[in-house]
Design a protein around this motif. Structure first.
Motif, PDB file in Angstrom:
ATOM      1  N   UNK A  58       0.923  -1.002  -0.057  1.00 17.78           N
ATOM      2  CA  UNK A  58       0.025  -0.044  -0.155  1.00 17.78           C
ATOM      3  C   UNK A  58       0.875   1.285   0.137  1.00 17.78           C
ATOM      4  N   UNK A  59       2.083   1.144   0.689  1.00 17.71           N
ATOM      5  CA  UNK A  59       2.693   2.422   0.823  1.00 17.71           C
ATOM      6  C   UNK A  59       3.537   2.636  -0.471  1.00 17.71           C
ATOM      7  N   UNK A  60       3.846   1.646  -1.375  1.00 19.21           N
ATOM      8  CA  UNK A  60       4.523   1.803  -2.529  1.00 19.21           C
ATOM      9  C   UNK A  60       3.222   2.090  -3.441  1.00 19.21           C
ATOM     10  N   UNK A  61       2.304   2.184  -3.610  1.00 16.39           N
ATOM     11  CA  UNK A  61       1.153   2.250  -4.184  1.00 16.39           C
ATOM     12  C   UNK A  61       0.766   3.812  -3.957  1.00 16.39           C
ATOM     13  N   UNK A  62       0.784   4.079  -2.880  1.00 14.53           N
ATOM     14  CA  UNK A  62       0.493   5.523  -2.466  1.00 14.53           C
ATOM     15  C   UNK A  62       1.595   6.630  -2.980  1.00 14.53           C
ATOM     16  N   UNK A  63       2.913   5.910  -2.903  1.00 19.10           N
ATOM     17  CA  UNK A  63       4.050   6.708  -3.426  1.00 19.10           C
ATOM     18  C   UNK A  63       3.781   6.967  -4.667  1.00 19.10           C
ATOM     19  N   UNK A  64       3.323   6.188  -5.678  1.00 20.04           N
ATOM     20  CA  UNK A  64       3.013   6.130  -7.114  1.00 20.04           C
ATOM     21  C   UNK A  64       2.056   7.052  -7.386  1.00 20.04           C
ATOM     22  N   UNK A  65       1.193   7.403  -6.400  1.00 18.15           N
ATOM     23  CA  UNK A  65      -0.050   8.301  -6.515  1.00 18.15           C
ATOM     24  C   UNK A  65       0.519   9.648  -6.533  1.00 18.15           C
ATOM     25  N   UNK A  66      -0.337  10.547  -7.453  1.00 16.25           N
ATOM     26  CA  UNK A  66       0.063  11.810  -7.709  1.00 16.25           C
ATOM     27  C   UNK A  66      -0.465  12.630  -6.468  1.00 16.25           C
ATOM     28  N   UNK A  67      -1.268  12.486  -5.711  1.00 18.95           N
ATOM     29  CA  UNK A  67      -1.787  13.209  -4.641  1.00 18.95           C
ATOM     30  C   UNK A  67      -1.337  12.630  -3.254  1.00 18.95           C
ATOM     31  N   UNK A  68      -0.049  13.142  -3.169  1.00 21.69           N
ATOM     32  CA  UNK A  68       0.509  12.443  -1.857  1.00 21.69           C
ATOM     33  C   UNK A  68       0.228  13.451  -0.817  1.00 21.69           C
ATOM     34  N   UNK A  69      -0.282  14.663  -1.065  1.00 21.09           N
ATOM     35  CA  UNK A  69      -0.687  15.570   0.251  1.00 21.09           C
ATOM     36  C   UNK A  69      -1.759  14.933   1.217  1.00 21.09           C
TER      37      UNK A  69
END
Length: 149
Positions: A19-30
């Motif tokens: 999940x962390x690696x998928x979230x890092x790949x997401x454009x909305x990290x804020x």
């Protein structure tokens, strides 16, 4: 089948890393993971009081309050009077909140699709077959004490 605590730990670590690696790949990290869960809960269950959100996330009520305040400042949620109790408020997701969650989910799904594409078909089938089981585990009531047979 009994599950060892070590096996459960390895699964938890693997899920967190994925999940962390998928979230890092997401454009909305804020948006924090807790904020994402809050928005998802509001989308699934409709307007909720902060205490109800804390129970559903799960997190402490002060954490839920801080999370809601940040989301409110970003325009992702708003507070509205509780129609059943004029002293209380309920938190509701805004269109911007829906959009940010859907955008992140689609981005994460695209990244996961790319990763699944490199696995053998049998392994992809195993991962996809786990989806309903993981959903069922997610929907189980929260328990603070171990369940004994």
């Amino acid at each position: 089948m009994p599950v060892s605590e070590e096996d459960a730990l390895q699964l938890v670590v693997s899920l967190h890393r994925l999940l962390r690696s998928l979230r890092r790949a997401s454009a909305n990290t804020h948006i924090s993971p807790t904020q994402l869960i809050v928005i998802a809960q509001l989308m699934e269950h409709g307007p909720l009081r902060v205490g109800e959100l804390a129970d559903r996330v799960p997190c402490s009520q002060p954490t839920a309050t801080t999370c809601v305040a940040g989301l409110e400042a970003g325009g992702y949620v708003r507070r509205e009077p509780d129609p059943t109790d004029g002293r209380a408020t309920k938190v509701t997701v805004t269109d911007a909140g829906r959009q940010v969650l859907l955008s992140m989910a689609h981005s994460e799904a695209a990244t996961l699709t790319e990763r699944l594409d490199v696995l053998p078909a049998e392994e992809v089938a195993l991962v996809l077959a786990a989806t309903p089981v993981l959903r069922a585990l997610t929907d189980l009531p929260q328990s603070r004490t171990p369940i004994t047979p």
